[in-house]
Design an enzyme around this catalytic site. Structure first.
Site, PDB file in Angstrom:
ATOM      1  N   LYS A  33       0.882  -1.210   0.001  1.00 24.51           N
ATOM      2  CA  LYS A  33      -0.026   0.092  -0.052  1.00 24.51           C
ATOM      3  C   LYS A  33       0.874   1.164   0.001  1.00 24.51           C
ATOM      4  CE  LYS A  33      -4.071  -1.892   2.111  1.00 24.51           C
ATOM      5  NZ  LYS A  33      -3.926  -3.255   1.943  1.00 24.51           N
ATOM      6  N   HIS A  73     -14.505  -3.990   8.988  1.00 26.70           N
ATOM      7  CA  HIS A  73     -13.689  -3.269   7.784  1.00 26.70           C
ATOM      8  C   HIS A  73     -13.921  -4.156   6.585  1.00 26.70           C
ATOM      9  CE1 HIS A  73     -11.981  -0.130   9.795  1.00 26.70           C
ATOM     10  NE2 HIS A  73     -11.527  -0.753  10.956  1.00 26.70           N
ATOM     11  N   ARG A 133      -6.802  -8.363  -8.683  1.00 34.07           N
ATOM     12  CA  ARG A 133      -7.283  -9.678  -8.817  1.00 34.07           C
ATOM     13  C   ARG A 133      -8.950  -9.451  -9.288  1.00 34.07           C
ATOM     14  NH1 ARG A 133     -10.257  -9.700  -4.085  1.00 34.07           N
ATOM     15  NH2 ARG A 133      -9.163  -8.813  -2.143  1.00 34.07           N
ATOM     16  N   GLU A 146      -3.110   6.404   7.656  1.00 35.39           N
ATOM     17  CA  GLU A 146      -3.938   7.143   7.174  1.00 35.39           C
ATOM     18  C   GLU A 146      -4.799   8.054   8.025  1.00 35.39           C
ATOM     19  OE1 GLU A 146      -3.877   5.378   2.616  1.00 35.39           O
ATOM     20  OE2 GLU A 146      -5.691   5.416   4.022  1.00 35.39           O
ATOM     21  N   ASN A 206      -6.988  -3.610  -5.965  1.00 37.08           N
ATOM     22  CA  ASN A 206      -6.787  -5.058  -5.660  1.00 37.08           C
ATOM     23  C   ASN A 206      -6.695  -5.686  -7.072  1.00 37.08           C
ATOM     24  OD1 ASN A 206      -7.555  -5.454  -2.911  1.00 37.08           O
ATOM     25  ND2 ASN A 206      -9.618  -4.600  -3.341  1.00 37.08           N
ATOM     26  N   GLU A 260      -9.861   0.924  -5.473  1.00 37.42           N
ATOM     27  CA  GLU A 260     -10.830   1.361  -4.496  1.00 37.42           C
ATOM     28  C   GLU A 260     -10.392   2.944  -4.108  1.00 37.42           C
ATOM     29  OE1 GLU A 260     -11.072  -1.426  -1.266  1.00 37.42           O
ATOM     30  OE2 GLU A 260     -11.158  -3.019  -2.556  1.00 37.42           O
ATOM     31  N   GLU A 289      -6.422   1.960  -2.391  1.00 36.38           N
ATOM     32  CA  GLU A 289      -5.502   0.687  -2.977  1.00 36.38           C
ATOM     33  C   GLU A 289      -5.987   0.270  -4.261  1.00 36.38           C
ATOM     34  OE1 GLU A 289      -5.946  -2.191  -0.100  1.00 36.38           O
ATOM     35  OE2 GLU A 289      -7.989  -2.403   0.073  1.00 36.38           O
TER      36      GLU A 289
END
Length: 647
Positions: free
Chosen positions: A93, A212, A273, A177, A271, A252, A269
């Site tokens: 990240k 989350h 996949r 963050e 992903n 995202e 971030e």
């Protein structure tokens, strides 16, 4: 597409649906991921032995592991996903944030540096200002993530986050963050090919979350303007171009909602996949994203251009999980003694789809994620999709493990969700109406359980007075007591057999005639206290699981003879709330503890759970060592009698 498939499986998944669905299958090893699905040399051996040309990594495990992707390439296999360099660039990240900053993608204020000194991380959190979010740099799926509201809680949250990160990803590096207030979680589906073409297939709103992790996902995002959709889509494509991305990926964003309806978006971030929630995108676009993956991996160009992609209607996905929402969403394990689901329909922009990897009689083990199934619906409008999803969830019947099905129906009924007042705190905001719900009530639950008992006692359709086993009398009325445990309290229902053959029931302060009808499908109709309900009741030992259109509940029959001598309560014990592994103890024998103080940390289904002291007292003995596996109900530690009494 006439592609032959090979499944790989662990001991726990020997009879799983994916094994039966594929043309052939290969056993990898033990149930724990480290003994099977994370052993990529075994996967490569299986591919070589069966003549496979490509590997589809699915959603988890090795799907975002650049070393595995490179190992596939070195073995002459096509990895159905992005190149290793793109996985590496986006997998950490902190590094990805730095890369996105160079590409001009908006970022949340934070610390993304390499220095992981705890004191430095504490100073950076203080600088950013609380609340902050600690996130595993190599993480995903809600693992290795902690929100911290004040400085004095930072050190403990950091340690817990790092433990979970090392267990899940083998890397304990974190980033910090600013925790955005009233945030929405909106992600963009992107696709790239080997010819330099990129498109975005619009957005998904994944704001409804617990721990989350996503609970409900929908597309398109409510309230999204065409201008913002284009801005976010183009930013997502810029992110994919920056790493020469190939295949399916999801960028995202965290979206900040301001007064007046203004929304700002920040990169979180990528992903690298296919996502669990990709079916909602398939529903609104009419595109098969897995087919796209296979075609791109075969060297073809993308099947459609950006100008050819359109949104049709609204789709919502619900994640049906083995967990107890009323007990902090603790994961549940066990046998699916009953597993009934709504009938799927042809789904290209149609009605209902259910994706699952289980079947009735199968086991929900502690080794993998708690998700049982994904239920996806599509409608011409959001309101239509909401109604269809609730109707489909009403048809889901699961006995043997605790699930979140009724909780999901509760979310759909909240004012926040129904009116699209979305943010990641929705569940907490609606806590008063979401948790500890009882949709049916004692009178109907007792009537259903008694009806199921009576039907079991009646041989055939017409009761024969000489064959009945219910204590029927030829003369006079007869009263029969039924003792139950319902929602933690003992209850008694009285059933009277009337002279005219009718039944009169008194339960939960309600009294009236009980009229029973039975359908050939196995359901039955109960009419009691002015209400007529069509019910399914499944018995699991003494527990009757009652399913009705408006909800489900359970009620337990009490056998007074069986419990007559069971009066001594256990004291001073703290037991495991679910099967799993002991990660650590925060205390030792002889320590004095206060109510609510953390005592131990357990790990189950890839998540950490903290065990807290139920009352003040003294720790007498630790029953396990860190790293040991425990079963549900195992005694983890023993506390003083005073603490047990106070609890």
């Amino acid at each position: 597409m006439a592609i032959r498939t090979v499944a790989v499986y662990s001991d726990a998944d020997a009879h799983a649906n994916h094994v039966r669905a594929c043309d052939e299958s290969v056993h990898l090893g033990g149930s724990a991921p480290k003994d099977s699905y994370l052993r990529w040399e075994k996967i490569l051996e299986a591919a070589k032995a069966t003549g496979a040309e490509a590997v589809h990594p699915g959603y988890g495990f090795l799907s975002e592991n650049e070393e595995f992707a490179q190992a596939c390439a070195d073995a002459g296999l096509v990895f159905i996903g992005p190149p290793p360099s793109a996985i590496k660039a986006m997998g950490l990240k902190a590094e990805s944030k730095q890369l996105m900053e160079k590409a001009g993608v908006p970022l949340v204020p934070g610390y993304h540096g390499h220095d992981q000194n705890p004191q430095l991380l504490q100073r950076e959190a203080d600088r950013i200002g609380y609340p902050v979010l600690i996130k595993a740099s190599a993480g995903g799926g809600g693992k290795g993530m902690r929100a911290v509201d004040k400085a004095e809680d930072f050190a403990a949250a950091l340690a817990s986050c790092q433990r979970e990160a090392i267990n899940s990803f083998g890397d304990d590096a974190v980033l910090i963050e600013k925790y955005v207030q009233r945030p929405r979680h909106i992600e963009i589906q992107v696709f790239g090919d080997t010819h330099g073409n990129y498109v975005y297939l619009f957005e998904r709103d994944c704001s409804v979350q617990r721990r989350h992790q996503k609970v409900l996902e929908e597309a398109p995002a409510p309230g999204m303007t065409e201008a913002m959709r284009q801005q976010m889509g183009e930013a997502a494509v810029a992110a994919a171009r920056a790493v020469n991305y190939v295949g399916a990926g999801t960028v995202e964003f965290i979206v900040e909602q301001r007064e007046g309806g203004e929304m700002n978006f920040f990169f979180m971030e990528m992903n690298t996949r296919l996502q669990v929630e990709h079916p909602v995108t398939e529903a609104i676009t009419g595109q098969d994203l897995v087919e796209w993956q296979l075609r791109v991996a075969s060297g073809e160009a993308l099947p459609a251009k950006q100008s050819e992609l359109q949104i049709h209607g609204h789709a919502i996905e619900a994640r049906i999980c083995a967990e107890n929402p009323d007990n902090n969403f603790l994961p549940a394990t066990g046998t699916l003694r009953v597993y009934r689901k709504p009938a799927a329909t042809a789904f290209q922009r149609s009605r209902v789809r259910i994706d699952d990897g289980v079947r009735e009689g199968g086991e929900i083990s502690p080794f993998y994620d708690s998700m049982i199934a994904k239920l996806i619906v599509h409608g011409s409008t959001r309101e239509e999709a909401l109604a269809r999803l609730d109707a489909a969830l009403a048809q889901v019947q699961i006995v043997g493990v605790a699930t979140n099905v009724q909780f999901l129906r509760g979310i759909l009924a909240t004012e926040s969700f129904s009116k699209a007042n979305l943010d990641t705190a929705l569940i907490e905001r609606e806590r008063a109406v979401l948790f500890d719900r009882e949709p049916l009530g004692l009178p109907l639950a007792a009537a259903a359980a008694i009806t199921r008992t009576l039907i079991g006692e009646w041989p055939g359709k017409m009761p024969d007075p000489f064959a009945r086993r219910d204590g029927w009398r030829s003369l006079g009325e007869y009263r029969r007591h039924f003792d139950f445990e319902f929602r933690g309290a003992e209850q008694t229902a009285l059933l009277t057999y009337k002279r005219d053959g009718g039944l009169w029931l008194e339960a939960g302060g309600v009294a009236g005639p009980l009229v029973i009808g039975r359908f050939p499908t196995g359901e039955f109709e109960v009419e009691f206290a002015g209400s007529r309900q069509t019910l399914d009741v499944h018995l699991d030992g003494a527990v009757a699981h009652v399913f009705a259109s408006k909800g489900a509940t359970k009620i337990t029959a009490i056998d007074r003879l069986a419990h007559a001598g069971d009066t001594q309560a256990e004291g001073g014990r703290l037991t495991a709330p679910m099967p799993g592994k002991v990660v650590s103890f925060a205390v030792k024998a002889g320590d004095k503890v206060s109510r609510g103080q953390p005592l131990a940390v357990m790990e189950a289904m890839k998540m950490e759970h903290t065990i807290a002291a139920p009352a003040d007292g003294t720790v007498e003995e630790l029953m396990f060592a860190p790293g040991e596996q425990v079963a549900e109900g195992d005694e983890l530690l023993r506390m003083s009698a005073a603490a047990a009494a106070a609890a």
